[in-house]
Design a protein around this motif. Sequence first.
Motif, PDB file in Angstrom:
ATOM      1  N   LEU A  67       0.851  -1.188   0.000  1.00 45.56           N
ATOM      2  CA  LEU A  67       0.000   0.000   0.000  1.00 45.56           C
ATOM      3  C   LEU A  67       0.887   1.238   0.000  1.00 45.56           C
ATOM      4  O   LEU A  67       1.836   1.326   0.791  1.00 45.56           O
ATOM      5  N   ALA A  68       0.593   2.183  -0.877  1.00 44.12           N
ATOM      6  CA  ALA A  68       1.319   3.456  -0.909  1.00 44.12           C
ATOM      7  C   ALA A  68       0.313   4.591  -0.987  1.00 44.12           C
ATOM      8  O   ALA A  68      -0.710   4.467  -1.659  1.00 44.12           O
ATOM      9  N   TRP A  69       0.591   5.675  -0.292  1.00 50.49           N
ATOM     10  CA  TRP A  69      -0.274   6.853  -0.388  1.00 50.49           C
ATOM     11  C   TRP A  69       0.595   8.100  -0.418  1.00 50.49           C
ATOM     12  O   TRP A  69       1.685   8.136   0.129  1.00 50.49           O
ATOM     13  N   THR A  70       0.091   9.110  -1.110  1.00 48.73           N
ATOM     14  CA  THR A  70       0.823  10.353  -1.227  1.00 48.73           C
ATOM     15  C   THR A  70      -0.140  11.532  -1.168  1.00 48.73           C
ATOM     16  O   THR A  70      -1.357  11.365  -1.202  1.00 48.73           O
ATOM     17  N   GLN A  71       0.420  12.699  -1.050  1.00 49.20           N
ATOM     18  CA  GLN A  71      -0.307  13.958  -0.888  1.00 49.20           C
ATOM     19  C   GLN A  71      -1.302  13.877   0.258  1.00 49.20           C
ATOM     20  O   GLN A  71      -2.397  14.414   0.194  1.00 49.20           O
ATOM     21  N   MET A  72      -0.899  13.234   1.350  1.00 50.84           N
ATOM     22  CA  MET A  72      -1.610  13.340   2.620  1.00 50.84           C
ATOM     23  C   MET A  72      -1.590  14.802   3.059  1.00 50.84           C
ATOM     24  O   MET A  72      -2.545  15.308   3.637  1.00 50.84           O
ATOM     25  N   HIS A  73      -0.469  15.469   2.791  1.00 56.10           N
ATOM     26  CA  HIS A  73      -0.371  16.915   2.940  1.00 56.10           C
ATOM     27  C   HIS A  73      -0.589  17.526   1.557  1.00 56.10           C
ATOM     28  O   HIS A  73       0.126  17.200   0.609  1.00 56.10           O
ATOM     29  N   GLY A  74      -1.579  18.394   1.453  1.00 55.70           N
ATOM     30  CA  GLY A  74      -2.033  18.842   0.139  1.00 55.70           C
ATOM     31  C   GLY A  74      -1.005  19.595  -0.670  1.00 55.70           C
ATOM     32  O   GLY A  74      -1.094  19.650  -1.900  1.00 55.70           O
ATOM     33  N   ASP A  75      -0.005  20.184  -0.008  1.00 56.83           N
ATOM     34  CA  ASP A  75       1.006  20.967  -0.724  1.00 56.83           C
ATOM     35  C   ASP A  75       2.282  20.160  -0.983  1.00 56.83           C
ATOM     36  O   ASP A  75       3.326  20.738  -1.269  1.00 56.83           O
TER      37      ASP A  75
END
Length: 378
Positions: A67-75
């Motif tokens: 599992l990978a996730w990105t842009q948890m922080h919108g900037d």
Amino acid sequence: MPHPDTTLNALHTRLQPLRRAALCKRQLTLSDIRPLLRDLGAQPIGESYEGRPIERISMGHGPLIILAWTQMHGDESTATAAVLDWLQLLRDAADGEQAAAIGLPANWQELVTLQVIPMLNPDGAERGTRENAQGIDINRDALAQQSPEGRLLWQQVQSLRPSVAFNLHDQNPYYTVGASSEPATIAFLAPAYHPDKHVDSARLQAKQLIAHMRKVLAHWLPNGIARYNDSYSARSFGDQIAGTGASTILIESGAHRDDPERQVARELNVLALHAALQALLNEQAREYTLADYYAIPENRSDGLCDIKIHQLTFVPQGREAFQADVCILHKGADYVVDFVGDASNTAGFVEVAGHGKKYPATVHKGGDARALLDFLNH
């Protein structure tokens, strides 16, 4: 110089043609990535606080779940572009000779299931803010879970039960590799799952994978890779997900000289993720030790500034003259004083000699630096 691993060279060569112009910028929004989401078969898994879709791309159907996730922080968009690059490469090398060319077994999709959330915080992405539309930092919401995005991520972890988890972020440009003046273009961490920082088998694997990724990337970036301090943070998702038994890896994309859009870090993310996938399938990472992980220099905050002025003489009217260094940060259209004094432990992306120049005033942290810069330029 070519990388000794020919498959990584092949991967590196394939990256450039994949780069879509819409993704070659620092701030990405949902509209920027929507065409690629469609191309890659993304499916909605939930909604943001303001009702924007949050989607997941799935590839493969094997027992090893990543599992990978990105842009948890919108900037923080660098890894968003990177995972979309990587998934295009994997789709185009689905099996057979194409897979072998980039170092994967022909049947890799029977061995692994990739689950990628390319933009967890589309509301923050739209605003260009770290936080979501509630003003919540999602990565500090692992315990309270007051954000729908945080709740969704935890639901995904609980339902997918990943063996390996990649938490992908951007860090500010002022981190350096240890005590050097080199910007930390990539920083890694295998987060702790308990205050005593136990290393169980899953965390050991995360550290071995990081050591392997570091070795691979060092060919292209010998001095720009760092390691975060592993202090336990109970509110952070990486630490909580590590506690589920997933080998959890934080990758932070940082600055590289003369690369304001972070395209170097984007490319290195792809190479790191692919090297990790290879190592998981061929067990190559098992040869690394904890010493290899801890040999990576620590990620040092505030080791850089945008402009450093060396030993400027200040002669404010009616006051004693003195010499000091000045560190200046570039914030949007503004130049702001960040430090005045002995900045011998800080380097500048741009360095200016102040020797022999006399500034007829003082400057203070947080103040506008334009008058000082205009004085030096003239």
